[in-house]
Motif scaffolding. Structure first.
Motif, PDB file in Angstrom:
ATOM      1  N   ASN A  80       0.841  -1.206   0.000  1.00 29.68           N
ATOM      2  CA  ASN A  80       0.000   0.000   0.000  1.00 29.68           C
ATOM      3  C   ASN A  80       0.876   1.256   0.000  1.00 29.68           C
ATOM      4  O   ASN A  80       1.090   1.883   1.015  1.00 29.68           O
ATOM      5  CB  ASN A  80      -0.929  -0.027   1.222  1.00 29.68           C
ATOM      6  CG  ASN A  80      -1.890   1.150   1.217  1.00 29.68           C
ATOM      7  OD1 ASN A  80      -2.117   1.785   0.180  1.00 29.68           O
ATOM      8  ND2 ASN A  80      -2.443   1.462   2.377  1.00 29.68           N
ATOM      9  N   LYS A  81       1.362   1.605  -1.193  1.00 25.61           N
ATOM     10  CA  LYS A  81       2.247   2.774  -1.278  1.00 25.61           C
ATOM     11  C   LYS A  81       1.557   3.901  -2.037  1.00 25.61           C
ATOM     12  O   LYS A  81       0.526   3.680  -2.692  1.00 25.61           O
ATOM     13  CB  LYS A  81       3.561   2.383  -1.945  1.00 25.61           C
ATOM     14  CG  LYS A  81       3.404   1.722  -3.286  1.00 25.61           C
ATOM     15  CD  LYS A  81       4.727   1.138  -3.782  1.00 25.61           C
ATOM     16  CE  LYS A  81       4.488   0.224  -4.965  1.00 25.61           C
ATOM     17  NZ  LYS A  81       5.633  -0.419  -5.517  1.00 25.61           N
ATOM     18  N   GLU A  82       2.153   5.082  -1.961  1.00 26.67           N
ATOM     19  CA  GLU A  82       1.579   6.266  -2.621  1.00 26.67           C
ATOM     20  C   GLU A  82       1.396   6.014  -4.121  1.00 26.67           C
ATOM     21  O   GLU A  82       2.313   5.561  -4.798  1.00 26.67           O
ATOM     22  CB  GLU A  82       2.524   7.451  -2.411  1.00 26.67           C
ATOM     23  CG  GLU A  82       2.073   8.703  -3.133  1.00 26.67           C
ATOM     24  CD  GLU A  82       3.147   9.788  -3.090  1.00 26.67           C
ATOM     25  OE1 GLU A  82       3.637  10.108  -1.993  1.00 26.67           O
ATOM     26  OE2 GLU A  82       3.488  10.304  -4.179  1.00 26.67           O
ATOM     27  N   ILE A  83       0.209   6.321  -4.634  1.00 23.36           N
ATOM     28  CA  ILE A  83      -0.019   6.198  -6.082  1.00 23.36           C
ATOM     29  C   ILE A  83       0.322   7.548  -6.711  1.00 23.36           C
ATOM     30  O   ILE A  83      -0.324   8.555  -6.412  1.00 23.36           O
ATOM     31  CB  ILE A  83      -1.481   5.793  -6.386  1.00 23.36           C
ATOM     32  CG1 ILE A  83      -1.770   4.431  -5.739  1.00 23.36           C
ATOM     33  CG2 ILE A  83      -1.733   5.761  -7.891  1.00 23.36           C
ATOM     34  CD1 ILE A  83      -3.177   3.912  -5.934  1.00 23.36           C
ATOM     35  N   PRO A  84       1.370   7.590  -7.543  1.00 18.35           N
ATOM     36  CA  PRO A  84       1.849   8.882  -8.042  1.00 18.35           C
ATOM     37  C   PRO A  84       0.874   9.540  -9.025  1.00 18.35           C
ATOM     38  O   PRO A  84       0.023   8.874  -9.618  1.00 18.35           O
ATOM     39  CB  PRO A  84       3.167   8.544  -8.744  1.00 18.35           C
ATOM     40  CG  PRO A  84       3.095   7.091  -9.046  1.00 18.35           C
ATOM     41  CD  PRO A  84       2.165   6.462  -8.067  1.00 18.35           C
ATOM     42  N   GLU A  85       1.058  10.842  -9.200  1.00 24.61           N
ATOM     43  CA  GLU A  85       0.176  11.624 -10.069  1.00 24.61           C
ATOM     44  C   GLU A  85       0.222  11.113 -11.509  1.00 24.61           C
ATOM     45  O   GLU A  85      -0.781  11.096 -12.211  1.00 24.61           O
ATOM     46  CB  GLU A  85       0.612  13.101 -10.020  1.00 24.61           C
ATOM     47  CG  GLU A  85      -0.448  14.037 -10.514  1.00 24.61           C
ATOM     48  CD  GLU A  85      -0.215  15.472 -10.030  1.00 24.61           C
ATOM     49  OE1 GLU A  85       0.928  15.792  -9.612  1.00 24.61           O
ATOM     50  OE2 GLU A  85      -1.169  16.262 -10.085  1.00 24.61           O
ATOM     51  N   SER A  86       1.400  10.659 -11.940  1.00 25.26           N
ATOM     52  CA  SER A  86       1.554  10.201 -13.327  1.00 25.26           C
ATOM     53  C   SER A  86       0.629   9.013 -13.608  1.00 25.26           C
ATOM     54  O   SER A  86       0.227   8.796 -14.746  1.00 25.26           O
ATOM     55  CB  SER A  86       3.007   9.806 -13.586  1.00 25.26           C
ATOM     56  OG  SER A  86       3.380   8.799 -12.664  1.00 25.26           O
ATOM     57  N   ILE A  87       0.279   8.254 -12.588  1.00 24.66           N
ATOM     58  CA  ILE A  87      -0.629   7.102 -12.795  1.00 24.66           C
ATOM     59  C   ILE A  87      -2.074   7.496 -12.489  1.00 24.66           C
ATOM     60  O   ILE A  87      -2.988   7.174 -13.249  1.00 24.66           O
ATOM     61  CB  ILE A  87      -0.226   5.905 -11.905  1.00 24.66           C
ATOM     62  CG1 ILE A  87       1.226   5.489 -12.165  1.00 24.66           C
ATOM     63  CG2 ILE A  87      -1.160   4.731 -12.150  1.00 24.66           C
ATOM     64  CD1 ILE A  87       1.645   4.225 -11.420  1.00 24.66           C
ATOM     65  N   SER A  88      -2.287   8.225 -11.377  1.00 27.44           N
ATOM     66  CA  SER A  88      -3.679   8.509 -10.965  1.00 27.44           C
ATOM     67  C   SER A  88      -4.413   9.357 -11.997  1.00 27.44           C
ATOM     68  O   SER A  88      -5.621   9.255 -12.152  1.00 27.44           O
ATOM     69  CB  SER A  88      -3.700   9.201  -9.606  1.00 27.44           C
ATOM     70  OG  SER A  88      -3.365  10.558  -9.742  1.00 27.44           O
TER      71      SER A  88
END
Ligand code: EPU
Length: 417
Positions: A80-88
């Motif tokens: 459960n890690k941060e989902i980066p802006e480039s993916i979201s």
């Protein structure tokens, strides 16, 4: 760069089969991670929005097998890690992971979701629901850090029947302590499909498909299987193709009830149809009547068919008036329809379409997914050649659109420039 080129004015004859629903599949996939056991989802449409969700699953280190139209997801060891802006920002539905991760781990870090630029598309109702369920939301430059010590069921009134907020609330409430009641819930078939899927894994959700949904929290979800329901917006798009250019065109594998508002509006316009249990046969006809139309949440007329039906309204006699009540910026197709010969005026949230007008092929741009679908329909019915650019928007949401239309006689192809 890919473009779609259409030699218009060809009659469409034969059968088009409808794929699994984009907006259902994009919610079922994130919902599946609530279970630690293997989950199988069948009839997934092969579109780029699904590839983007697969990328998020893989990024979170879920085990995914994705072949043809079936995805098997095993989420017992997710990181459960941060989902980066480039993916979201690749798609709107990334925010279902916000809810699923919060529901499962009581913590999520991710950025504001993407999606078509058709309005502001705030997520305040989702965030309000998270807070009411006991979570703390911190926003910093588009990044959301959401944590909860405990998630506790409560009564939540949505200020508008938001599809995203309804599904997100269900995804968190499924494993919260006690009972959650969502009032003024959205009633779309996609919501029913998510609730049915979660219930098959052991969730306790009642009332999905009505404006009051009750969720009794459970400790865990088990293994699951589901088949994605037919895509009602894809179905509606091809039914409209039939109304424009069909010669006994058959659209099969759809649920007519899911597009009842469209069917009834087509009857008002004067389009002949034969409606079966899972198919519609439709033909082009003359002397179409103008209508008034307003977009609404289900079972009202869907905003996602607003741009596609505009093409048909250009062929109706007199003034049609269409009001868009969901999005502030869903008329970007109008500039291009007028460029093709339509007579459409925009007045705030309404458009007036004066017809009938002949459409003539030219160069146009798919500014968003359903604008793209609208321009494909316009190209199919226009005289001459239409070239549509920015087609990646269309391919995000319509499985094999070019091949399906070619099968029924359209002169349509993808060209690389
Ligand atoms: N809204 C708010 N606050 C919220 C939520 C919604 O103000 O917290 C308002 C906004 O104006 C927003 C509108 O309500 O633009 C609709 O929001 P909703 O949550 O109902 O829609 P969504 O979940 O963002 C889904 C579909 C859309 C479809 C709408 C309405 C997915 C991934 N997207 O979006 O699909 O138009 O429901 O039916 O399921 C498409 O497929 O082309 C598409 C845009």
């Amino acid at each position: 760069m890919k473009k779609i080129q259409i030699e218009g004015n060809q009659l469409l004859e034969g059968t088009i089969s409808i794929s699994g629903s984009k907006n259902s599949a994009v919610a079922l996939i994130p919902a599946s991670i609530l279970s630690d056991e293997k989950v199988t989802i069948d009839n997934i449409p092969n579109i780029s929005d699904i590839d983007a969700l697969n990328e998020i699953l893989t990024y979170l280190e879920a085990k995914v097998e994705y072949q043809k139209n079936t995805m098997i997801i095993h989420s017992d060891n997710i990181v459960n890690k941060e989902i980066p802006e480039s993916i979201s920002t690749k798609l709107r539905a990334s925010y279902y992971f916000m809810a699923a991760l919060l529901g499962k781990y009581k913590k999520v870090e991710m950025y504001f979701p993407g999606g078509c630029k058709i309005g502001l598309r705030p997520i305040d109702q989702t965030l309000k629901a998270f807070e009411l369920l006991g979570a703390k939301v911190i926003e910093n430059k588009n990044k959301y850090t959401i944590t909860a010590e405990r998630l506790i069921g409560t009564n939540i009134y949505l200020d508008m029947p938001s599809v995203g907020a309804t599904i997100n609330t269900m995804l968190v409430a499924v494993k919260a302590e006690g009972t959650t009641i969502i009032e003024n819930a959205a009633k779309e078939p996609e919501i029913v499909s998510v609730a049915t899927f979660l219930n098959s894994m052991g969730a306790k959700i009642r009332g999905a498909g009505t404006s009051k949904i009750t969720i009794d929290g459970v400790d865990q979800l088990n293994k699951g299987f589901t088949e994605v329901i037919p895509d009602r917006i894809e179905a509606g798009t091809y039914v409209l193709a039939g109304a424009l250019m069909g010669k006994n065109l058959i659209i099969k594998n759809l649920i007519p009830k899911h597009i009842e508002s469209l069917i009834l509006k087509l009857k008002e316009i004067g389009i002949p149809m034969k409606i079966g249990t899972d198919s519609i046969q439709i033909s082009k006809t003359d002397n179409l009547r103008s209508i008034h139309l307003k977009t609404l949440g289900y079972p009202g007329f869907p905003t996602d068919l607003q741009q596609p039906i505009t093409v048909l309204l250009t062929q109706c006699l007199g003034d049609s008036v269409l009001q868009e009540t969901i999005y502030e910026n869903r008329f970007q197709n109008i500039y291009y329809l007028n460029k093709m010969g339509a007579n459409i005026q925009i007045h705030n949230d309404k458009i007036k379409i004066t017809g009938p007008t002949k459409l003539v092929g030219t160069e146009v741009v798919a500014t968003d997914l359903r604008a793209g679908a609208c321009l494909v329909l316009a190209g199919l019915s226009a005289q001459g050649t239409t070239v549509i650019s920015d087609v990646e928007h269309i391919l995000r949401g319509y499985e094999n659109i070019v091949e399906k239309l070619q099968t029924v006689g359209a002169k349509i192809e993808i060209i690389e420039i």
